[in-house]
Structure formats: structure tokens, C-alpha cells
Write an enzyme that holds these catalytic residues in place. Structure first.
Site, mmCIF file in Angstrom:
data_model
loop_
_atom_site.group_PDB
_atom_site.id
_atom_site.type_symbol
_atom_site.label_atom_id
_atom_site.label_comp_id
_atom_site.label_asym_id
_atom_site.label_seq_id
_atom_site.Cartn_x
_atom_site.Cartn_y
_atom_site.Cartn_z
ATOM 1 N N ARG A 98 5.660 9.348 -5.322
ATOM 2 C CA ARG A 98 6.793 9.185 -4.356
ATOM 3 C C ARG A 98 7.212 10.870 -3.913
ATOM 4 O O ARG A 98 6.970 11.899 -4.788
ATOM 5 C CB ARG A 98 8.221 8.891 -5.242
ATOM 6 C CG ARG A 98 8.349 7.567 -5.026
ATOM 7 C CD ARG A 98 8.554 6.818 -3.503
ATOM 8 N NE ARG A 98 8.788 5.625 -3.568
ATOM 9 C CZ ARG A 98 8.190 4.815 -3.394
ATOM 10 N NH1 ARG A 98 6.599 4.938 -3.375
ATOM 11 N NH2 ARG A 98 8.401 3.263 -3.359
ATOM 12 N N HIS A 133 2.282 8.117 4.123
ATOM 13 C CA HIS A 133 2.746 6.997 2.942
ATOM 14 C C HIS A 133 1.950 5.666 3.566
ATOM 15 O O HIS A 133 2.290 4.529 3.792
ATOM 16 C CB HIS A 133 4.270 6.787 3.156
ATOM 17 C CG HIS A 133 4.692 6.201 1.675
ATOM 18 N ND1 HIS A 133 5.785 6.665 1.341
ATOM 19 C CD2 HIS A 133 3.945 5.293 1.023
ATOM 20 C CE1 HIS A 133 6.137 5.989 0.283
ATOM 21 N NE2 HIS A 133 5.072 5.018 0.100
ATOM 22 N N GLU A 147 10.411 12.463 3.593
ATOM 23 C CA GLU A 147 9.801 11.694 4.403
ATOM 24 C C GLU A 147 10.543 10.792 5.352
ATOM 25 O O GLU A 147 11.496 10.308 4.746
ATOM 26 C CB GLU A 147 8.413 11.165 3.837
ATOM 27 C CG GLU A 147 8.780 9.774 3.051
ATOM 28 C CD GLU A 147 7.649 9.138 2.269
ATOM 29 O OE1 GLU A 147 7.027 10.001 1.568
ATOM 30 O OE2 GLU A 147 7.600 8.083 2.425
HETATM 31 C C1 GLV Z 1 4.683 1.960 -1.813
HETATM 32 O O1 GLV Z 1 4.945 3.335 -1.883
HETATM 33 C C2 GLV Z 1 5.417 1.356 -2.911
HETATM 34 O O2 GLV Z 1 6.160 1.376 -3.724
HETATM 35 O O3 GLV Z 1 4.929 0.151 -2.788
#
Ligand code: GLV
Length: 328
Positions: free
Chosen positions: A240, A287, A269
Site C-alpha cells: 500500500r 496499482h 495515489e
Molecule cells: C489491492 O490493492 C487490494 O487490496 O486488493
């Protein structure tokens, strides 16, 4: 019986909407408009359920303003967009989407590690820019992945998937750090050895971060931790934004204090720290670690299963705060 009313806060597969429409009165944001918090609150009025994607913050303000809300179903394994304590206090269930993305995300973590260690993005930019005039013996020399020491911080399901890929596929020496140690059978399965965070940072050739975000894990890697790493080491963050201090990382990369980094997640982000955009030795992706069509479908399906499971059958599949169920 009147149908429950459900909001889908971001664009999603048409099939996902169709599945929801079979059970609920649905409002869907298929044009993927960026709603402000005030707009989200307005859209949630009179709705019992919301399908979220991980970017919508559900906290005291939202909960207090939406008294009819009963469930927030995240199409993500991470749920740091939920204030779970506030949700529990308001009797609102949170659900996430674990397991269905484990292998896909571990594949991506490994891909980012390979791209980072072997300088794939940097060399591709060089070629596309027409800078490749002749071959040289030292062009884009990176570091080996096979046989190297892989340090994983955060040894949940995805971390274990990356460990297995490293140990079994690439003959890596795997070390890990986690809040709690895995049991012996899991450690043997992953061929992974538990070490302290400092030892991991000092000895790993490649460090991969897969730790969930919480205030306690904020800046797990900052200037002090980067200073412990080998100058030849690489760092990958698929966890994250906020787990790494991006400004400190950009500086360490620019000064060659570590060799390279691969980042799929960023503080704040979709904004990216401007210094990261100007250092060459970092691979940046938006991401996408769980982004394959089958996995994104499975994640959306699990969020729908949770909404139906809870609002229709009273049995959600992956509840995050089961205290809400016990209190019903
Ligand atoms: C993506 O970052 C998720 O948490 O599924």
C-alpha cells in the site's frame, strides 16, 4: 418483500451490475465519475449496501450521515479505506476480497522484482527513445534474482506465494519478517526463515513489501530502514502507499544508496511523488498487482456474493467485523 438498495461506487463489469440487479435496486457509477465525499454521502442516502473498490473512505462522517447503510463490500483484499471500529460501532458490516487474488498478485510481485533487478523498464525506455546505438558489455547490468536472498516483509498469503516462487522456482534463500512467525509446516512449505526486520534489511538482496497498511505500518520503510539496506539491494512495494516513505526512497535511489525499486502503490495515489518520476532506477506501475481479467472478475464476484450473502441470506462470506453479525 422490498428489495434492498445498493450503490456501486465505481465502474465495474456489466455482468457484476447484472448480478446485483437480480437481487437489488441498484445505482451504478458506470461512467466512473469521481465523486466527492459529499456526493458519495448523497448517493448513499436510503441505501443499505455499497460496493466499494478500496478507494472510498468509509469513516465516522460517512457512517453518521448514512444511517440506513448496513454493509460495505470492498472489491479488494486491503481494507484500510474502512474505519472498522466506527463501522462496528454503527452496526455496519465490512467485507473484503481475500484469497481470489493471491496467486495473481504474487505473480505480479515477482514480475516487479524481476523487472526491477534486471532493469527492464529502464532499458526499454532507452531503446524506445532511440538511444541504442551499439551493444556494450555493461549495458543495463542488473542483479541476479536466482540464488539471491529474498527478504519478504509481511508473510500473509501473498507473501507466502512470493516466497514459494522465489524458493522453489529461483533457488532463492528466503527470509521473512512478520508480526507473528508462521508455523513450522508453512515455513517449510515456503522454505523461509524468520528473521528480525533489521537483519532482513541488512542481508536481503531483494526486499519485497506485502504488509497491510495501518497506522502502525506507516513508513515501515523510511530513511533509517533504507540506510540499513545494501547499496546493491532492490526494494519492491506491492502493499500500500504509505508503507514506504516515497520521498526518502526517491532520495536513496537518486543517491545510489540502494540499486533500484519497483513500486505498484504510492503515498497519495494516483498522485506520484514527483521525485520518483525523475529517477531512472525505479519501475512504476499504477496499482495493478491483481489486474488480470479472471482475478478482477473473481474479486468483483466475491464482493457481490458478500452483498447477496448478507442482505439476502444473512451469511456474508468474508466478514471483517463479525461482531456486527453476532449483534444482529
Ligand atoms: C489491492 O490493492 C487490494 O487490496 O486488493
Amino acid at each position: 418483500m422490498t428489495q434492498a438498495r445498493v450503490l456501486v461506487s465505481r465502474a465495474i463489469f456489466p455482468e457484476t451490475i447484472a448480478r446485483l440487479q437480480a437481487h437489488f435496486d441498484v445505482e451504478a457509477n458506470q461512467s466512473d465519475e469521481d465523486w466527492s465525499r459529499e456526493q458519495l454521502i448523497a448517493k448513499l442516502q436510503g441505501r443499505q449496501g455499497v460496493f466499494t473498490t478500496g478507494s472510498e473512505r468509509i469513516d465516522e462522517t460517512v457512517l453518521a450521515a448514512c444511517p440506513e447503510l448496513k454493509i460495505c463490500a470492498n472489491m479488494a483484499v486491503g481494507y484500510n479505506n474502512f474505519d472498522l471500529d466506527a463501522m462496528t460501532a454503527h452496526g455496519v458490516l465490512g467485507t473484503n476480497a481475500p484469497d481470489v487474488l493471491t496467486e495473481t498478485t504474487a505473480d505480479f510481485g515477482f514480475a516487479l522484482l524481476m523487472a526491477t533487478a534486471r532493469r527492464i523498464a529502464e532499458s526499454e525506455h532507452f531503446l524506445r527513445a532511440g538511444q541504442w546505438k551499439k551493444w556494450r558489455f555493461d549495458m543495463f547490468s542488473g542483479s541476479d534474482v536466482h540464488g539471491a536472498t529474498l527478504g519478504i516483509i509481511g508473510m500473509g498469503r501473498i507473501g507466502q506465494g512470493i516466497a514459494k516462487r522465489g524458493a522453489h522456482g529461483f533457488g532463492m534463500n528466503v527470509i521473512y519478517h512478520n508480526r507473528s512467525r508462521l508455523d513450522a509446516a508453512l515455513e517449510a512449505d515456503c522454505k523461509a526463515r524468520y528473521v528480525g526486520k533489521e537483519e532482513l534489511l541488512r542481508t536481503a538482496d531483494h526486499v519485497v513489501l506485502v504488509v497491510p497498511y495501518s497506522p502502525a505500518s506507516h513508513h515501515t520503510i523510511g530513511a533509517a530502514e533504507l540506510a540499513l539496506m545494501k547499496p546493491s539491494a532492490t526494494l519492491v512495494n506491492i502493499a500500500r502507499g504509505g508503507i514506504v516513505d516515497d520521498a526518502a526512497l526517491a532520495l536513496a535511489l537518486r543517491e545510489g544508496r540502494i540499486a533500484a525499486a519497483g513500486l505498484d502503490v504510492f503515498e497519495g495515489e494516483p498522485k506520484v511523488h514527483p521525485d520518483l518520476l525523475t529517477v531512472p532506477n525505479v519501475v512504476l506501475t499504477p496499482h495493478i498487482a491483481s489486474a488480470t481479467v479472471p482475478t478482477r472478475r473473481a474479486m468483483a464476484d466475491l464482493a457481490v456474493d458478500n452483498l447477496i450473502g448478507f442482505l439476502v441470506d444473512g451469511k456474508p462470506l468474508t466478514p471483517l467485523n463479525p461482531a456486527v453479525l453476532a449483534a444482529r
